[in-house]
Write a protein that holds these residues in place. Structure first.
Motif, PDB file in Angstrom:
ATOM      1  N   MET A 262      49.522  43.760  44.642  1.00  0.00           N
ATOM      2  CA  MET A 262      50.576  42.973  44.013  1.00  0.00           C
ATOM      3  C   MET A 262      51.071  43.728  42.781  1.00  0.00           C
ATOM      4  O   MET A 262      50.258  44.276  42.029  1.00  0.00           O
ATOM      5  CB  MET A 262      50.022  41.620  43.550  1.00  0.00           C
TER       6      MET A 262
ATOM      7  N   ALA B  56      40.426  47.617  44.814  1.00  0.00           N
ATOM      8  CA  ALA B  56      40.299  46.176  45.046  1.00  0.00           C
ATOM      9  C   ALA B  56      41.658  45.519  45.282  1.00  0.00           C
ATOM     10  O   ALA B  56      41.789  44.612  46.104  1.00  0.00           O
ATOM     11  CB  ALA B  56      39.581  45.516  43.877  1.00  0.00           C
TER      12      ALA B  56
ATOM     13  N   ARG C 129      42.999  45.708  48.872  1.00  0.00           N
ATOM     14  CA  ARG C 129      42.147  44.934  49.774  1.00  0.00           C
ATOM     15  C   ARG C 129      42.571  43.475  49.773  1.00  0.00           C
ATOM     16  O   ARG C 129      42.655  42.828  50.816  1.00  0.00           O
ATOM     17  CB  ARG C 129      40.684  45.040  49.353  1.00  0.00           C
ATOM     18  N   VAL C 130      42.858  42.965  48.574  1.00  0.00           N
ATOM     19  CA  VAL C 130      43.245  41.557  48.452  1.00  0.00           C
ATOM     20  C   VAL C 130      44.553  41.294  49.197  1.00  0.00           C
ATOM     21  O   VAL C 130      44.639  40.394  50.034  1.00  0.00           O
ATOM     22  CB  VAL C 130      43.371  41.151  46.964  1.00  0.00           C
TER      23      VAL C 130
ATOM     24  N   SER D 279      46.015  42.967  51.565  1.00  0.00           N
ATOM     25  CA  SER D 279      45.939  43.158  53.019  1.00  0.00           C
ATOM     26  C   SER D 279      45.331  41.928  53.683  1.00  0.00           C
ATOM     27  O   SER D 279      45.829  41.459  54.711  1.00  0.00           O
ATOM     28  CB  SER D 279      45.138  44.421  53.361  1.00  0.00           C
ATOM     29  N   ALA D 280      44.277  41.387  53.076  1.00  0.00           N
ATOM     30  CA  ALA D 280      43.641  40.213  53.674  1.00  0.00           C
ATOM     31  C   ALA D 280      44.555  38.988  53.578  1.00  0.00           C
ATOM     32  O   ALA D 280      44.637  38.190  54.516  1.00  0.00           O
ATOM     33  CB  ALA D 280      42.304  39.938  53.009  1.00  0.00           C
ATOM     34  N   LEU D 281      45.275  38.857  52.456  1.00  0.00           N
ATOM     35  CA  LEU D 281      46.181  37.711  52.312  1.00  0.00           C
ATOM     36  C   LEU D 281      47.278  37.765  53.373  1.00  0.00           C
ATOM     37  O   LEU D 281      47.622  36.752  53.991  1.00  0.00           O
ATOM     38  CB  LEU D 281      46.801  37.672  50.901  1.00  0.00           C
TER      39      LEU D 281
END
Lengths: 401, 401
Positions: A42, A71, A74-75, A77-79
């Protein structure tokens, strides 16, 4: 088609925007495409995390910086995977490691060495939309690395190359590559197709859509690259092989770089190796020298002019102190701008440069330095004439058409 | 000594606090200890990330939730490693994966299956302070998992067990385990040593310092557990084997649970299996039944009283509707509190219960339900008497001394 899409930090800046990205991904999926989606952190997140590391140390250990920075992607991509699943599509997020991205061990600026696409291909065969955390990989030993500035673009291009994707779409907040900066010349037009080499020349001049690292990799891996906006549905700019472009305009675009300074060294001893010594010292100090002009020596002496990035001015002065004894004078001038005309069409058309010189002369703009390559003509002029020169040249080559 | 330290979210809540944790780690290192440090995410971070996932879906895919949540601990572990390096110590951060923590595949509430300590031991032998991201592991296939509530404590205890550490220190924002809640009885004293079993009884009653999962694991793996504050230098509470504690007080602590409700079922048919049917139905609905009291049947009928968590009241009513035909009445009462006296010393001392009953009678507090175990006496009383009962019992057993 197999498409690798990449969405930058602004495009995934908050949950609403990630939702919007999910919609776009689904639209492409619904057209029957196989999709790998690479995402950045973001916007603001990477800076925030970097700020944390700087709290503890002026020079935080780069291995740990990578652990922190990775980190963010990663956040997102998962969201995005969660958003896609919620819309009824099979989706899965992968870290750089899980995506098989192996890099060298240069933490915070690692280079991708290879991509093991086994797992990716397995997931694509099962019709998954695969969402990959950009900007990151792992060393052979499994240590997390990040790829440096523009790293997510690199991830996307490298994945597209490894998967032999039909297309690699880079989504940002601008529509594509323009004939020149639209803030200077409102008549600037979006370019539909451009060759890798032209893009490289435009990018290094400040067309910030794509960093050269990504374009170079796309060229090397033969990846068809499209840069477009995630905020509208305008066609973007396709960056591809020269041969893929049917009709080349003589000039593709005009680039401007205001962040250069000129160094003029007068009456350098005209002995072999002196230039090499000077440029060697600058190179050792990591100062990137760009245009170099050497005038013919008289009385065994010669003049040497070159440009450097303006931010390196103090650094350069420090380095060149060592040479003050062997030259008459060293002048520094940061009141300059570099204007460049770029186009593969130039190769087969003479007179392109002459028209530029004439047009600038008619505007009473003095050209202080000139350097040319097969597909580029660069000129150094006074800073205050920069915008005028851009508009004049844009019109001379009829780029508004 | 080999010590595993664990710092919770409040202790690493911002950069200043992480810096403070680094100082404490170094103090322990300077005493000659080998150190593995487990950290949680910055306080608030996990909730923020969880909030993101809920933006997209009411039931986000748990595999992806784990990918999101695990980012928080990665960041703090690397930041702490940077802080330690800056102070001149060899430090390295490890994700759950790198620390060798292998779990089952139950995403968001995974159980640790084994820990491969090869790499950890290698780093400790090289005198590294190893900082491990808590709360996470990977499945055998390499998928990231998280361990659920209190997960970082679990990481620490499991690591201490696997490494056969001399001590596992859990740092929070309270000094340790108290004889009772100091907000109710200001004379409450911190307990220096307590057995695993007593701690389990106190924890399940609301002494929130440690979750039972961690204490149970510590008991199973024979880990000496210390809980103490990261904000002062007070000695904490050692939780260890019963045999390790030389002198046991008769009563160790008084626990209070205000979040229970009582269910009274009158005139249940006294046929075999009816209780099993009722408790079976409640268990199927995941309702945790605690105290159970069954009065002797008359006329072939029997009364059944038990307690449930107050939050499950509506759920329980729904489940028990099915039994309304076979009983005379079902009453629900959430205006109650459960007071428990805990201590391994009780085993060898008779009259402990009698003193409690008498003391409460003198205060005119009616005891509605009683249940006892080897090391615990629990009593249900009216909610309004809860604090008075705690203070009375605390004084009866002279816990302030």
């Amino acid at each position: 088609m197999l498409i690798v899409q990449k969405y930058g930090g602004t495009s995934v800046g908050d949950c609403e925007r990630i939702q919007n990205v999910a919609k776009r991904v689904v639209e492409s999926k619904e057209k029957g495409n196989s999709l790998v989606v690479v995402v950045s952190a973001m916007s603001g997140e990477t800076d925030k995390l970097l700020g944390y590391t700087k709290f503890f140390s002026r020079l935080p250990k780069e291995r740990e910086v990578d652990m922190v920075l990775s980190a963010g992607e990663r956040v997102t991509s998962a969201l995005l995977a969660i958003a896609l699943e919620e819309m009824g599509y099979k989706a899965i997020s992968l870290s750089g490691r899980a995506a098989g991205i192996v890099t060298d061990t240069s933490h915070t600026k690692a280079r991708i060495e290879e991509i093991d696409t086994t797992y990716l291909n397995e997931l694509l065969a099962k019709d998954y939309i695969v969402v990959v955390a950009g900007f990151q990989g792992v060393t052979e030993k499994g240590e997390v690395t990040t790829l440096g500035r523009g790293g997510s673009d690199l991830s996307a291009v490298a994945l597209a190359g490894a998967l032999q994707a039909d297309l690699c779409e880079i989504y940002t907040d601008v529509d594509g590559v323009y004939t020149t900066d639209p803030r200077i010349e409102p008549k600037a037009k979006k370019i539909d197709k451009i060759s890798y080499d032209e893009m490289l020349e435009l990018a290094s001049m400040g067309a910030k859509v794509l960093l050269n690292r990504s374009v170079e990799m796309a060229k090397k891996l033969n990846v068809n690259l499209v840069t477009r906006s995630s905020f509208n549905y305008n066609e973007g700019t396709l960056i591809t092989k020269e041969e893929e472009i049917m009709e080349h305009p003589i000039v593709s675009g005009i680039a401007l770089d205001k962040n250069q300074a000129r160094v003029s060294i007068c009456n350098v001893e005209d002995r072999p190796g002196i230039a090499a010594e000077i440029f060697g010292a600058l190179s050792e100090a990591n100062i990137n020298v760009d245009m170099i002009v050497q005038t013919i020596g008289r009385d065994g002496k010669t003049d040497l002019d070159f440009t450097i990035p303006e931010v390196e001015l103090e650094n350069t002065k420090r380095v060149l102190k060592a040479f003050e004894g062997s030259v008459e004078s060293i002048d520094y001038d940061s009141d300059i701008a570099k204007v460049s005309i770029v186009g593969v069409g130039m190769k087969s058309h003479s007179g392109v440069a002459a028209r530029a010189f004439q047009a600038l002369a008619e505007d009473n703009i003095n050209i202080m330095m000139i350097s040319t390559s097969e597909i580029k003509i660069s000129m150094v002029i006074r800073l205050k004439y920069a915008e005028l020169a851009i508009r004049t040249l844009h019109s001379v080559y009829q780029l508004e058409k």
